[in-house]
Write an enzyme that holds these catalytic residues in place. Sequence first.
Site, PDB file in Angstrom:
ATOM      1  CG  ASN A  13     -31.672  63.199 -49.062  1.00  0.00           C
ATOM      2  OD1 ASN A  13     -31.077  62.856 -48.039  1.00  0.00           O
ATOM      3  ND2 ASN A  13     -32.818  63.854 -49.038  1.00  0.00           N
ATOM      4  CE  LYS A  20     -30.519  63.056 -44.674  1.00  0.00           C
ATOM      5  NZ  LYS A  20     -31.764  62.748 -45.411  1.00  0.00           N
ATOM      6  CG  PHE A  28     -40.682  57.351 -46.060  1.00  0.00           C
ATOM      7  CD1 PHE A  28     -39.962  58.253 -45.287  1.00  0.00           C
ATOM      8  CD2 PHE A  28     -41.766  57.811 -46.802  1.00  0.00           C
ATOM      9  CE1 PHE A  28     -40.300  59.595 -45.252  1.00  0.00           C
ATOM     10  CE2 PHE A  28     -42.115  59.165 -46.771  1.00  0.00           C
ATOM     11  CZ  PHE A  28     -41.381  60.049 -45.994  1.00  0.00           C
ATOM     12  CG  HIS A  63     -31.804  67.218 -42.424  1.00  0.00           C
ATOM     13  ND1 HIS A  63     -33.139  67.182 -42.762  1.00  0.00           N
ATOM     14  CD2 HIS A  63     -31.729  67.894 -41.237  1.00  0.00           C
ATOM     15  CE1 HIS A  63     -33.849  67.794 -41.819  1.00  0.00           C
ATOM     16  NE2 HIS A  63     -33.006  68.237 -40.888  1.00  0.00           N
TER      17      HIS A  63
END
Length: 415
Positions: free
Chosen positions: A241, A137, A183, A244
């Site tokens: 985070n 990410k 979200f 993925h």
Amino acid sequence: MKTIQNEEVERERKKSRTKRGEGQTSKIQEGKERNLQGQNHSERFVFIAEWYDPNASLFRRYELLFYPGDGSVEMHDVKNHRTFLKRTKYEDLHLEDLFIGNKVNIFSRQLVLLDYGDQYTARQLGSRKEKTLALIKPDAVSKVGEIIEIINKAGFTLTKLKMMTLSRKEATDFHIDHQSKPFLNELIQFITSGPIIAMEILRDDAICEWKRLLGPANSGLARTDAPGSIRALFGTDGIRNAAHGPDSFACAAREMELFFPSSGVCGPANTARFTNCTTCCIVKPHAVSEGLLGKILMAVRDAGFEISAMQMYNMDRVNVEEFYEVYKGVVSEYNEMVTEMYSGPCVAMEIQQTNPTMTFREFCGPADPEIARHLRPGTLRAIFGKTKIQNAVHCTDLPEDGILEVQYFFKILDN
């Protein structure tokens, strides 16, 4: 007296029988081990492979045999039913290279592995092999070198890689499982906020193993429950985070189709800028196959250069000859250079010349790694190169050629 003598004689006989028995057991064990070694030495894996013959302009099909006991190979011409290559030791082919769809280089011939040649090979090598998506990410793109190192050490094979940017529609398609979540908008804003790096990685139980390496989705929880995981090391929270991974085989197939479409279209846009301070760097196939990509990416970043685009390519001979055309008739190693560049996957990068003290070409060092180690020991070729042909990286020689070389990969080959 005779009784005592008889007992002593009997004891000696028992000792002798025990020693003979032990000797026989030892010989039987040695025989078993020799037999096992013989079996391992003759174990073979068989694949159906295809090679494009540029002289005849046709595809030739072979049966490729690999013997892991001594690393030897053998080839049979399928159409003509004859031996093409007798069993020969070949150090550049390894068991982890043998999976359907991969390209392997056997004595300068690039073979595509089409299918398993027998049931034994299919059972031993094909039963649990999986591909999954590894997505870095925007918050962790600068740590791509470290993450690829973790991937390599976990026994994965990197089969595709592309730095890209997602449109809002592409991001929405990617997050289709979160359509009803509150979200969702934050997820979309984050994933489209900068470049991402999509990779296809392969190994046994790839989906589960990649999820294990990632750790819990919330980076805070990951630091408690899985402190060595990727999200614990490089993530911030539940959305930022770092990386993925899909949860299932069906999810992996759907997501990989988004980033690496099988239809032939190029998928999400690459991130090449084509600016005046652009130069080209290619991590050569030998360095990729030796697991050096992560280390090279870290070295480039730590030297103060920015990687603004990156993609893995499987080049064919025609493409390589076209790219290397300026060296033909000028560099004596031209043919060997061409053969190396199409021997397996390479990774091309657009580099921004942001280091004021050194050009990227200077950072790569002299073409011959031996000379580089004497004159410029801190350069890429000095650290990662082996020979003048297998010297880890290609870089643009002339500043004015930087944009042209980057365009060749990120405009011509990518389309």
